[in-house]
Design an enzyme around this catalytic site. Structure first.
Site, PDB file in Angstrom:
ATOM      1  CG  ASP A 101      -1.630  -1.098   1.048  1.00 52.85           C
ATOM      2  OD1 ASP A 101      -2.099  -1.671   0.233  1.00 52.85           O
ATOM      3  OD2 ASP A 101      -2.404  -1.372   3.059  1.00 52.85           O
TER       4      ASP A 101
HETATM    5  N1  URA Z   1      -1.232  -6.121   3.797  1.00 52.15           N
HETATM    6  C1  URA Z   1      -1.417  -4.935   3.554  1.00 52.15           C
HETATM    7  O1  URA Z   1      -2.766  -4.515   4.382  1.00 52.15           O
HETATM    8  N2  URA Z   1      -0.856  -4.009   3.136  1.00 52.15           N
HETATM    9  C2  URA Z   1      -0.177  -4.063   2.258  1.00 52.15           C
HETATM   10  O2  URA Z   1       1.212  -2.874   2.797  1.00 52.15           O
HETATM   11  C3  URA Z   1       0.654  -5.546   2.446  1.00 52.15           C
HETATM   12  C4  URA Z   1      -0.011  -6.472   3.253  1.00 52.15           C
END
Ligand code: URA
Length: 233
Positions: A101
Site C-alpha cells: 500500500d
Molecule cells: N497487507 C496490507 O494490508 N498492506 C500492504 O501493504 C501489504 C499487505
C-alpha cells in the site's frame, strides 16, 4: 536475438526506430555495416550504433526499501511510483513484484523478469511474506492468544469467499506484531487485524520468502540482488 530487438533493448530506441537507424546505415556488427533488422546477433558479437559499442540490458532484479507515500503502480497516478526512485536505464520495463500500500514501507522487489515475479506472486506458490505492524490498540494476554489461534486457523475477511490461509502471528510487544502470511489479498494484513478489532497504524515488510530486507538500505534506497538471492525463487 534479432538485431532490431537487440538495439531496442540496449538503447532508448523502439523497435521501429531501430529499424530506421539500420536503414540509415548507423549500425555495424563486428565492424561491418548491417542494415537487416532480422539479422541474428549473439552475445559475443560487437554491435555499434553511431560508432558506440552497445551492451544489452539484461534482466534486472532489485530490492528497494520502500518509503511511505510511494505507489507500486505501473502508471503514475497520485503519488510517485517505486520505479521513479530508481536511477536505471529503461525503468518503464520494470514492474514491482506484488504490491505494498502507499503508506506501507519495507521490502519491495522490482524486476523485468515476468516469470520470476510470477513464481513469487502466484497464489498456488504460497510464498510467505513477513510484516511488522504497529497497532492502534494493545494486543496482549488472552486477546493475543485468541488472535494467534484465529490467524493460525484462518479468519473471514469481509467480502472474501474463503477464510485466509493459516498465518503466523507473533506479539513482539503490546503494540507491535509480526505477521507471516502466505497470500497477497488486497490490504490483507490491515484487514486481518481489523477482523480482530484492531487497527494498523504502520506496516513494514521485513521479508519475502527467505529474502529479508537488507537493513543497510535506508528508506528510498535500493540495490541489485545477488545471484544467490535471485535463485531463492
Ligand atoms: N497487507 C496490507 O494490508 N498492506 C500492504 O501493504 C501489504 C499487505
Amino acid at each position: 536475438m534479432r538485431l532490431d530487438r537487440f538495439l531496442s533493448e540496449s538503447t532508448e530506441m523502439t523497435r521501429g526506430l531501430a529499424k530506421r537507424a539500420l536503414l540509415r546505415g548507423e549500425v555495424t556488427v563486428n565492424g561491418q555495416l548491417e542494415k537487416k533488422a532480422a539479422r541474428h546477433v549473439q552475445s559475443d558479437d560487437c554491435v555499434t550504433w553511431l560508432g558506440e559499442a552497445l551492451e544489452p540490458v539484461g534482466l534486472r532484479y532489485i530490492m528497494l526499501n520502500k518509503p511511505g507515500g510511494v505507489e507500486c503502480t505501473a502508471r503514475r497516478e497520485l503519488y510517485p511510483r517505486v520505479v521513479d526512485l530508481l536511477d536505471v536505464a529503461k525503468p518503464e520495463r520494470l514492474h514491482s513484484v506484488g504490491r505494498l500500500d502507499v503508506d506501507s514501507t519495507g521490502l519491495i522487489l522490482i524486476t523485468d523478469d515476468g516469470q520470476w515475479s510470477h513464481r513469487i506472486t502466484a497464489p498456488s506458490r504460497h510464498c510467505p511474506k513477513v510484516y511488522r505492524a504497529t497497532l492502534a490498540r494493545p494486543l496482549e494476554g488472552a486477546g493475543a492468544q485468541r488472535a494467534i489461534r484465529a490467524f493460525a486457523e484462518g479468519v473471514e475477511l469481509q467480502g472474501d469467499k474463503t477464510p485466509t490461509l493459516p498465518a503466523r502471528l507473533e506479539c513482539l510487544d503490546p503494540y507491535q506484531v509480526r505477521l507471516t502470511i502466505q497470500e497477497g489479498r488486497y490490504h490483507q494484513v490491515r484487514r486481518m487485524l481489523a477482523a480482530i478489532g484492531n487497527h494498523v497504524e504502520a506496516l513494514h515488510r521485513e521479508a519475502v520468502g527467505d529474502l529479508p530486507l537488507d537493513e543497510t538500505l535506508a528508506p528510498g534506497e535500493w540495490r541489485e540482488l545477488e545471484a544467490s538471492e535471485v535463485a531463492l525463487f
